[in-house]
Design a protein around this motif. Structure first.
Motif: not given
Length: 363
Positions: A151, A173, A276, A297
């Motif tokens: 991320s 990602p 993430f 994220f």
């Protein structure tokens, strides 16, 4: 291309990091690469608990040196900060002939900085087996030719530290399993807030303990469901009067998680640090509105459109967010739709193609 992959986490597709690592291994093999992949099931001599941060680098380095000497490799992919010693030894041994990539499932040094800056007392580093080893992790990243993060959250830290040139730092990602994408979802949901993950300080459970009881008392028609905590006695962390509104599910298979996500109106992950946070994307793919701190994220999501991003990691910000979404059903649904659309791009085909291109360009 001949690739040696060594990771700090088991190659178990049912686990977060294991799912990501095995997915990339399979994807690279499908693209014609020869990938030898090893995890703790291969290099772990004996299982240790409190001293593992000190012993794991030795175990990984010993096993890794033997593995890469058995055959020539074009690229060595290392997952996890504890691979720092192996990276240094390979660099010393093979010099410029080795292409070393640190594929991150979390930048340990960044996590330490975030924890030390946190005002949440539970997140502070205190015990001897949590001593800061950032200097060693720094040397490991300096030995790498490239760094791949999951991320954008870790990027400012990495660029500021200048371990390697910025042009050699990449972000891909984490992808979602295919069965999470393109789902048919209902926006009319049970009045339920969900949390999935380890019940520990890095997940900011103090904030959950502080704010959830206040919210549940004000909204007795709402409930709080917790999944993935194993044998942790979660309910004892909450006052007796709200315990009937709390559901605890020790573990669910990934496929069964889908039904659980669909039963949530709101999913929350107020973590101190995440590289993430795959459960956030999973919940969004199933139509739940996300309430999270700006980590992992969530750091790249548009606040108010794709998620409710908390301005701070402390009380009463979680309570206020839950109240707003509980009161404003239209806003919650719009946010859930925005999050649902956002995660549809998290596909394995895209992620593997990007990683393949990166590896071809740097070798």
């Amino acid at each position: 291309m001949r690739i040696l992959t060594i990771s700090n986490t088991p190659h178990d597709p049912s686990q977060g990091s294991g799912y990501v690592i095995t997915g990339y291994v399979e994807g690279l093999r499908e693209r014609g690469h020869c990938v030898d992949a090893y995890g703790p099931e291969d290099w772990l001599w004996w299982d240790v608990r409190r001293a593992r941060r000190y012993l794991y680098p030795l175990m990984i380095a010993s096993f890794g040196l033997q593995a890469y000497r058995r055959k020539p490799y074009d690229l060595i992919e290392l997952w996890g900060g504890v691979t720092w010693l192996l990276a240094i030894l390979i660099r010393w041994t093979k010099g410029e002939n080795a292409t070393i990539v640190h594929h991150s499932n979390g930048i340990e040094q960044h996590r330490v900085v975030v924890q030390r800056q946190s005002t949440v007392a539970d997140a502070q580093l205190e015990r001897w087996f949590q001593w800061d080893l950032s200097w060693f992790y720094d040397r490991g990243l300096e030995a790498a030719d490239a760094i791949v993060t999951v991320s954008k959250y870790d990027l400012p830290f990495l660029k500021n530290k200048r371990y390697i040139p910025q042009k050699r730092i990449y972000t891909i990602p984490n992808p979602l399993p295919d069965f999470f994408l393109g789902q048919s979802v209902q926006w009319d949901r049970p009045r339920r807030v969900g949390f999935c993950g380890n019940w520990n300080s890095i997940k900011n459970i103090r904030l959950l303990r502080n704010d959830l009881p206040l919210f549940l008392r004000e909204y007795p028609e709402w409930s709080f469901s917790v999944v993935g905590v194993g044998d942790t006695k979660v309910k004892v962390h909450f006052p007796e009067d709200v315990r009937p509104q709390i559901e605890v599910i020790p573990f669910l298979e990934r496929e069964k998680l889908v039904d659980w996500y669909h039963s949530l109106a709101i999913f929350t992950l107020p973590s101190i640090y995440e590289s993430f946070g795959l459960v956030m994307a999973e919940a969004m793919a199933c139509g739940a509105a996300l309430v999270a701190t700006r980590v992992g994220f969530a750091s790249g999501l548009t606040d108010g459109e794709e998620a409710y991003v908390l301005p701070k990691k402390t009380s009463p910000h979680l309570k206020e967010a839950l109240e707003i979404l509980a009161e404003d059903e239209k806003r919650r649904r719009q946010m859930a739709r925005g999050g649902y659309e956002r995660v549809q791009e998290l596909r394995w085909e895209t992620a593997t193609r990007k990683l393949d291109n990166i590896y071809r360009n740097i070798t």
